[in-house]
Design an enzyme around this catalytic site. Sequence first.
Site, mmCIF file in Angstrom:
data_model
loop_
_atom_site.group_PDB
_atom_site.id
_atom_site.type_symbol
_atom_site.label_atom_id
_atom_site.label_comp_id
_atom_site.label_asym_id
_atom_site.label_seq_id
_atom_site.Cartn_x
_atom_site.Cartn_y
_atom_site.Cartn_z
ATOM 1 N N HIS A 96 0.818 -1.220 0.000
ATOM 2 C CA HIS A 96 0.000 0.000 0.000
ATOM 3 C C HIS A 96 0.850 1.268 0.000
ATOM 4 O O HIS A 96 0.297 2.371 -0.073
ATOM 5 C CB HIS A 96 -0.935 0.017 1.210
ATOM 6 N N ASP A 133 -2.833 -11.070 -1.944
ATOM 7 C CA ASP A 133 -3.379 -10.544 -0.702
ATOM 8 C C ASP A 133 -4.852 -10.204 -0.924
ATOM 9 O O ASP A 133 -5.269 -9.945 -2.063
ATOM 10 C CB ASP A 133 -2.596 -9.285 -0.316
ATOM 11 N N HIS A 135 -6.316 -7.573 -0.183
ATOM 12 C CA HIS A 135 -6.436 -6.156 -0.520
ATOM 13 C C HIS A 135 -5.663 -5.853 -1.800
ATOM 14 O O HIS A 135 -4.551 -6.360 -1.985
ATOM 15 C CB HIS A 135 -5.882 -5.289 0.612
ATOM 16 N N ASP A 210 -4.606 -13.276 4.478
ATOM 17 C CA ASP A 210 -5.870 -12.624 4.827
ATOM 18 C C ASP A 210 -7.021 -12.988 3.900
ATOM 19 O O ASP A 210 -8.125 -12.451 4.035
ATOM 20 C CB ASP A 210 -5.704 -11.104 4.906
#
Length: 292
Positions: A96, A133, A135, A210
């Site tokens: 990120h 991931d 995200h 995740d």
Amino acid sequence: MPPEFLETLIAGAEALVQVQDAPELPWALAEAVHDPAYLQRWRSGDVTRAEERAMGFAWDASIARRGLLSCGATLAATRDALQGGWGLNLGGGTHHAYREHAEGFSFLNDVVIAASWARREGLAARVAVLDLDVHQGNGTASMLAGQAWALPVSLHGASNYPFVKEEAGVNVPLPDGTGDDAYLAALEDEAFPAVRAFGPDLLFVLAGADVLAGDQLGRLALTPEGVRERDRRAYALAGELRVPCVTVMAGGYHRDPQRTVEVRLSTVREWVAAAGAAAPFGGRGAPPGSVP
């Protein structure tokens, strides 16, 4: 992850591979891809509350060194992969982080730093980032946008953070509750073909835990067996393409931290199996037996 579970992860990994201390990344390599003024603000603590909120926690003096160690481990894993075909960082995956700002627990973008280093050194001409991931790797997508030498491919939860997605690269959004079968189908039908078509000579895999059902920050519903199969197929793709493969762990926030540990160790086992079974390629010799 609570310290006792981190210790469990390291102990479990040490039973499978040689675990090495992370080397510290030289600042110059971070400055090669990140805005130097941004880096200096976070080194000195001259950050705003808004920047801290975007990061996800308050500034403290250890942030810079933790970031350098995480990135140093990914760079070491990249060196391992380029020398022997396979590299692994038990941390990393701070996808990120943007060129000029921090987001989502990510200060430095370790994969972009390592990929850019490999390209500058003439060790890789085309780099694919397979981000698994839950995200989207928005920072990675932004930093690699418009770079013909790089392709970010992200398979992520459509409703998960970041709520405004980057459009660069190949994005495969999945609905809440996606389970093993639908996830693996999307992997095979959309993500893998994009990587094959790009034809990389270096592959990064972000093996986020995740995606597991019950993760506090994820909305997908994979079983441990589904995550294991995801990893097996990702490593099979690297073997099929005969390209060096670097794995970083990325996110994992299960309500029961032991579940995250178990999934991470499953990833390590699949990595060991892939590295041990792969024939040497590209003149790089036998797979290494270490994890930075």
